[in-house]
Design an enzyme around this catalytic site. Structure first.
Site, short mmCIF file in Angstrom:
data_model
loop_
_atom_site.label_atom_id
_atom_site.label_comp_id
_atom_site.label_asym_id
_atom_site.label_seq_id
_atom_site.Cartn_x
_atom_site.Cartn_y
_atom_site.Cartn_z
N SER A 1 28.51 -8.76 -90.33
CA SER A 1 28.90 -9.85 -91.38
C SER A 1 29.76 -9.18 -92.42
O SER A 1 30.93 -9.82 -92.67
CB SER A 1 27.52 -10.06 -92.03
OG SER A 1 27.68 -10.61 -93.49
N ARG B 1 20.53 -16.59 -92.16
CA ARG B 1 19.83 -15.21 -92.19
C ARG B 1 19.14 -15.06 -93.57
O ARG B 1 17.98 -14.61 -93.77
CB ARG B 1 20.87 -14.05 -91.90
CG ARG B 1 21.29 -13.62 -90.72
CD ARG B 1 22.34 -12.54 -90.70
NE ARG B 1 22.12 -11.50 -91.21
CZ ARG B 1 22.83 -10.51 -92.11
NH1 ARG B 1 24.08 -10.71 -92.31
NH2 ARG B 1 22.49 -9.70 -92.49
N HIS C 1 33.07 -3.55 -100.71
CA HIS C 1 32.15 -4.29 -100.50
C HIS C 1 30.73 -3.42 -100.61
O HIS C 1 30.46 -2.33 -100.35
CB HIS C 1 32.24 -4.76 -98.92
CG HIS C 1 31.40 -6.01 -98.71
ND1 HIS C 1 31.92 -7.32 -98.88
CD2 HIS C 1 30.22 -6.20 -98.24
CE1 HIS C 1 30.88 -8.25 -98.62
NE2 HIS C 1 29.99 -7.57 -98.39
N LYS D 1 34.37 -9.93 -91.95
CA LYS D 1 35.04 -10.27 -93.43
C LYS D 1 36.11 -9.33 -93.78
O LYS D 1 37.19 -9.82 -94.10
CB LYS D 1 34.14 -10.51 -94.72
CG LYS D 1 33.20 -11.59 -94.53
CD LYS D 1 32.40 -11.93 -95.77
CE LYS D 1 31.41 -10.86 -96.17
NZ LYS D 1 30.06 -10.97 -95.35
N ASP E 1 30.63 -16.17 -90.14
CA ASP E 1 29.77 -15.38 -91.03
C ASP E 1 29.19 -16.35 -92.20
O ASP E 1 28.17 -16.40 -92.53
CB ASP E 1 30.35 -14.26 -91.78
CG ASP E 1 29.55 -13.53 -92.74
OD1 ASP E 1 28.45 -13.00 -91.99
OD2 ASP E 1 29.89 -13.32 -93.60
N1 URA Z 1 26.76 -8.12 -97.44
C1 URA Z 1 27.37 -9.10 -96.32
O1 URA Z 1 28.42 -9.52 -96.63
N2 URA Z 1 26.57 -9.17 -95.19
C2 URA Z 1 25.36 -8.52 -95.26
O2 URA Z 1 24.92 -8.92 -94.05
C3 URA Z 1 24.86 -7.79 -96.22
C4 URA Z 1 25.53 -7.61 -97.40
#
Ligand code: URA
Length: 436
Positions: free
Chosen positions: A193, A178, A92, A197, A171
């Site tokens: 966030s 956001r 990620h 995930k 999220d």
């Molecule tokens: N990636 C995400 O999934 N969430 C964030 O808040 C920032 C980057």
């Protein structure tokens, strides 16, 4: 007098927001109340954004961050892939411009035999989103049922989809809020966030690509490292091995930033024709994925998996499984932009600075995001970079081209892009791409 339950709830919400505004730590029950209330649509956008702003302004301590992440995680279901033979891993990024690494690295890992259940997001502020890029492929469905998502991960080895009402619904909503209210760059909010995930995916290993630079949410390496350490500690509490990597985002990654153009660039990378900076980041992250799973890394083997077409086939298999039409990749009329413009250098010398945040904001306008990610985006929108930091340019040399298909989005970009890079006469040393 007995108060109506809605009045009692409203009073509670107000006192939680007030508590955070006055910098007092929240109890996990209070954090749950807010996250659950918003996910179930009992708390409205305005009120939630007040709470999110209070977190954005005042931060959270470690206990609060853990409670927030847990509340986000258990807003939906969590997956379990322990019955699979192969290693279950994901990567990620914290967000950048031209950052299409997931589209390339995921299929390569799947071709190596890994299972990659990737839940990704849309663009956030000036950074691009994997889901927006994938949705530029005609037919691509980023909102699969859990059953189909799992089936792809089992059979193909990779599936990339969005947060849904089943998995990480909190999220899905808070992310969008956001973005709209420009409250992204916050340790607790990013941690909740990303880690909700990733933990929900049921993975064993996680490679984090913490982007650092003027086009990232972490502008300084010290902040990047703080974030990496936090995310790693949270992942490890849930039994996930986490390897934080830190890569430079002082200029867009690769030759393109946008939607469809980034998909096409990813395909070129999977055919072995990727630009050097992008491929170097990908190879570095893959090396760390191998390290996490206890396997020796051999760059020639990875190049072999690209050159023999196995990684590209994984990408195509995934796109087909998501309903995407792979024949569109061969059709130059698909997503062809109606408007194009070139940006030339007005000076002679070396490019010493690219304002990547500004480039990301212009791109966001070209795509038609305008801070509202529920609008359909223009898939043809993008920017091609002919020159980047450290390159020599003569006056009138082509530096970048921008394109899209919506005239009103197209207008007003030229001046900002012309201002988005500096040229100096002295030689410029290139910055390190990877902070080791
Ligand atoms: N990636 C995400 O999934 N969430 C964030 O808040 C920032 C980057």
């Amino acid at each position: 007098m007995t108060l109506h339950p809605n009045i009692i709830k409203l009073t509670k919400v107000n006192s939680i927001i007030k508590k955070k505004k006055s910098q007092q730590p929240l109890l996990s029950e209070e954090i749950n109340f807010m996250v659950d209330g918003y996910t179930s649509e009992n708390i409205m956008d305005d009120i939630m954004s007040d709470w999110i702003k209070a977190i954005y302004d005042n931060g959270m301590n470690k206990d609060e961050i853990l409670s927030y992440t847990k509340a986000m995680l258990f807003s939906g279901i969590t997956l379990d892939f322990s019955y699979l033979d192969g290693y279950v891993i994901d990567k990620h990024s914290t967000g950048g411009v031209g950052d299409k690494v997931s589209l390339i690295l995921g299929p390569i890992l799947a071709a190596c035999g890994y299972h990659v259940p990737m839940i990704a997001g849309r663009g956030l502020e000036y950074t691009g989103g994997t889901i927006d890029k994938l949705e530029s492929i005609p037919g691509y469905n980023a909102f699969l049922s859990i059953e189909n998502f799992k089936k792809n991960v089992e059979k193909i080895g990779i599936s990339i989809m969005s947060q849904t009402d089943d998995i990480c619904p909190a999220d899905k909503k808070i992310y969008e809020l956001r973005d709209r209210t420009k409250m992204v760059a916050s340790f607790p909010l990013i941690c909740g966030s990303i880690m909700s995930k990733k933990i929900a995916e049921g993975i064993e290993g996680l490679i984090l690509d913490i982007k650092v630079g003027n086009g990232a949410f972490m502008k300084e390496i010290s902040d990047g490292k703080k974030l990496g350490t936090l995310l790693k500690s949270v992942g490890e509490l849930y039994g996930i091995k986490v390897y934080p990597c830190y890569t430079n985002m002082d200029q867009p990654l690769g030759d393109y930033a946008g939607l469809w153009c980034e998909v096409l660039e990813s395909i070129e990378c999977l055919k072995g024709n990727g630009p050097e900076d992008l491929m170097n980041v990908i190879y570095y992250l893959i090396e760390k994925a191998f390290y996490l799973s206890g396997i020796n890394f051999n760059l020639d083997e990875i190049k072999g998996i690209i050159n023999d077409g196995s990684a590209l086939n994984k990408f195509f298999d995934m796109v087909i499984a998501h309903g995407g039409l792979i024949k569109t990749f061969e059709d130059s009329k698909i997503n062809a932009p109606l408007y194009k413009e070139k940006i030339f250098s007005i000076d002679t010398g070396f490019i010493s600075f690219m304002d990547t945040e500004l480039i990301g904001l212009v791109l966001s306008d070209l795509c038609g995001r305008h801070g509202n990610s529920t609008n359909a985006l223009d898939p043809s929108a993008g920017i091609k970079f002919h020159k980047k930091n450290g390159n020599y340019v003569d006056k009138d040399d082509l530096v970048m081209e921008y394109f899209c298909s919506n005239k009103s989005n197209f207008d007003n970009c030229k001046y900002r892009l012309q201002k988005s890079f500096h040229v100096q006469s002295e030689y410029v040393f290139k910055k390190e791409l990877i902070y080791k």
